[in-house]
Design an enzyme around this catalytic site. Structure first.
Site, PDB file in Angstrom:
ATOM      1  N   GLU A 157       0.775  -1.258   0.180  1.00  0.00           N
ATOM      2  CA  GLU A 157       0.148  -0.029  -0.037  1.00  0.00           C
ATOM      3  C   GLU A 157       0.838   1.198   0.072  1.00  0.00           C
ATOM      4  OE1 GLU A 157      -3.071  -0.370   2.993  1.00  0.00           O
ATOM      5  OE2 GLU A 157      -3.498  -2.562   2.415  1.00  0.00           O
ATOM      6  N   GLU A 262      -6.032 -10.844  -1.456  1.00  0.00           N
ATOM      7  CA  GLU A 262      -7.118 -10.840  -0.273  1.00  0.00           C
ATOM      8  C   GLU A 262      -8.219 -10.648  -0.626  1.00  0.00           C
ATOM      9  OE1 GLU A 262      -5.634  -7.306   2.033  1.00  0.00           O
ATOM     10  OE2 GLU A 262      -3.439  -7.785   1.661  1.00  0.00           O
TER      11      GLU A 262
HETATM   12  O1  9MR Z   1      -7.696  -8.281   8.247  1.00  0.00           O
HETATM   13  C1  9MR Z   1      -6.843  -7.639   8.887  1.00  0.00           C
HETATM   14  C2  9MR Z   1      -7.636  -7.078  10.165  1.00  0.00           C
HETATM   15  O2  9MR Z   1      -7.586  -8.274  10.976  1.00  0.00           O
HETATM   16  C3  9MR Z   1      -6.931  -5.932  10.878  1.00  0.00           C
HETATM   17  O3  9MR Z   1      -7.508  -5.478  11.892  1.00  0.00           O
HETATM   18  C4  9MR Z   1      -6.223  -4.930   9.937  1.00  0.00           C
HETATM   19  C5  9MR Z   1      -5.605  -3.893  10.409  1.00  0.00           C
HETATM   20  O4  9MR Z   1      -5.040  -3.093   9.543  1.00  0.00           O
HETATM   21  O5  9MR Z   1      -5.657  -5.526   8.756  1.00  0.00           O
HETATM   22  C6  9MR Z   1      -6.215  -6.547   7.901  1.00  0.00           C
HETATM   23  O6  9MR Z   1      -5.850  -6.901   6.848  1.00  0.00           O
HETATM   24  C7  9MR Z   1      -5.353  -5.999   5.973  1.00  0.00           C
HETATM   25  C8  9MR Z   1      -4.102  -6.521   5.211  1.00  0.00           C
HETATM   26  O7  9MR Z   1      -3.032  -6.550   5.976  1.00  0.00           O
HETATM   27  C9  9MR Z   1      -3.535  -5.268   4.301  1.00  0.00           C
HETATM   28  N1  9MR Z   1      -4.759  -5.007   3.132  1.00  0.00           N
HETATM   29  C10 9MR Z   1      -5.980  -4.793   3.743  1.00  0.00           C
HETATM   30  C11 9MR Z   1      -6.256  -5.538   4.750  1.00  0.00           C
HETATM   31  C12 9MR Z   1      -7.650  -5.124   5.313  1.00  0.00           C
HETATM   32  O8  9MR Z   1      -7.652  -4.221   6.304  1.00  0.00           O
END
Ligand code: 9MR
Length: 371
Positions: A157, A262
């Protein structure tokens, strides 16, 4: 009389086989000639706390990503403290079941540790110090798992929605060079590991072009990048199949593999115009925004199945360009979308329901290969 009967019996047998096929076939087997099928696992799953979940993970998928446990804040919480416990357990689970392992993620502005940009006096560090810290982080973690973790989301990101660089502290302090440094350090620490750039909204033209700029810039400097990770937090109608196809083709033209890293499909109304994964934005809950708290109506279940089928038909068509498709969570009850961008909703994003039963969408996905 004999012939029509034989024919009817044969047709019935075929029909029976086709629905049985969907029930019995796993995702990893169905797609074994196309691409890897992965899943993001949470801490309890990495710890193998629930046998039913472990069985579902290992029977359906052949690639694993830690949903949270390998992020900077967990693996490197203090300057001289590294924490390898969860990554070790993830690897154990993966290796015992012949699964591909993705390290998620090395350099990301979110879920970071508070010390990263600060000197001992609390001042902001300079570029040289930032580069040292990124190098130590990457060489220690990637080096530790050299030859074991198959691939890394090296930078996550780094782009803003308009395709320019996100103005994170990594960028403000390090400029765009922080990206190439991260890839260089990862390559030096494990020359055989696959290295990816990962982001959301990578189908949108502006952001897609930003990612292509990053890929081409790394390649022009002879820095290894193997893949682009398109996160794929999508909805029932966005992005369009046409736009996904254009993006797949354009990414593939740069010479990297395309990964859908994802994948989840929200069926809930969005407070935005377009799906995003920027976790800093949140909205208030209300009944209109949470229409299915007690179950998903059949009509929406069907829409979800069709949407998944359309997406996988496209993925199958371009399977020569796609390395992996990873679902962001094992079942609906665990999807991060239940709490984002509005907390406490009931979403139905994945292929398994809250009881871990395969949904219509599961059968629809499997049938894209069979048909
Ligand atoms: O799924 C993840 C969630 O449990 C966390 O709270 C969150 C915090 O930022 O991150 C989520 O995963 C992210 C991933 O690492 C990067 N892309 C976006 C995902 C969804 O936020």
């Amino acid at each position: 009389m004999k012939k029509p009967l034989t024919l009817i019996l044969a047709v019935l047998a075929l029909l029976g086989q086709s629905s049985l096929f969907a029930q019995k076939t796993s995702l990893k087997d169905a797609f074994k000639d196309k691409f890897l099928m992965g899943v993001a696992v949470n801490r309890y799953q990495i710890n193998q706390s629930n046998k039913k979940e472990t069985d579902l993970i290992t029977s359906q998928f052949n690639a694993l990503t830690a949903e949270n446990d390998m992020k900077w804040m967990h693996m490197h919480p203090k300057k001289n403290t590294f924490n390898f416990e969860q990554a070790h357990k993830l690897l154990k689970l993966a290796k015992a079941n012949n699964m591909f392992v993705v390290g998620h993620t090395l350099v990301w502005h979110s879920q970071l540790a508070p010390w990263v940009f600060k000197t001992v006096n609390g001042d902001t560090i300079d570029n040289l110090e930032l580069t040292h810290r990124i190098e130590k982080h990457i060489s220690t973690i990637v080096g530790k798992y050299k030859g074991k973790i198959d691939a890394w989301d090296v930078v996550n990101e780094a782009l803003a929605e308009d395709g320019s660089y996100r103005k994170s502290l990594f960028f403000q302090i390090g400029g765009e060079a922080f990206i190439e440094n991260a890839f260089r350090f990862a390559h030096a620490a494990d020359p055989d590991a696959e290295l990816y750039y990962n982001d959301y909204n990578l189908i949108d033209a502006k952001k897609r072009d930003g990612a292509i700029r990053i890929i081409n810039s790394l390649k022009s400097k002879n820095i290894k990048i193997d893949g682009v990770g398109v996160q794929a937090h999508w909805s029932l109608d966005e992005p369009s199949i046409e736009d996904i196809e254009t993006a797949i083709e354009m990414y593939a033209q740069t010479g990297v593999k395309v990964m859908f890293t994802e994948l989840d499909i929200s069926v809930l109304p969005s407070p935005w115009n377009s799906p995003t994964a920027d976790v800093s934005v949140r909205f208030e809950n209300n009944p209109a925004m949470d229409p299915y708290p007690n179950g998903l109506p059949d009509s929406v279940q069907d829409q979800l199945a069709k949407r998944y089928a359309d997406i996988f038909k496209l993925f199958n068509k371009h399977s020569d360009k796609i390395g992996r498709v990873t679902f962001w969570g094992l079942h609906d009850g665990l999807s991060w979308k239940n709490n984002f961008p509005i907390r406490g909703r009931t979403d139905y994003t994945l292929l398994f329901d809250r009881e871990m039963k395969p949904k219509k969408a599961f059968n629809a996905v499997i049938h894209t290969v069979k048909d």
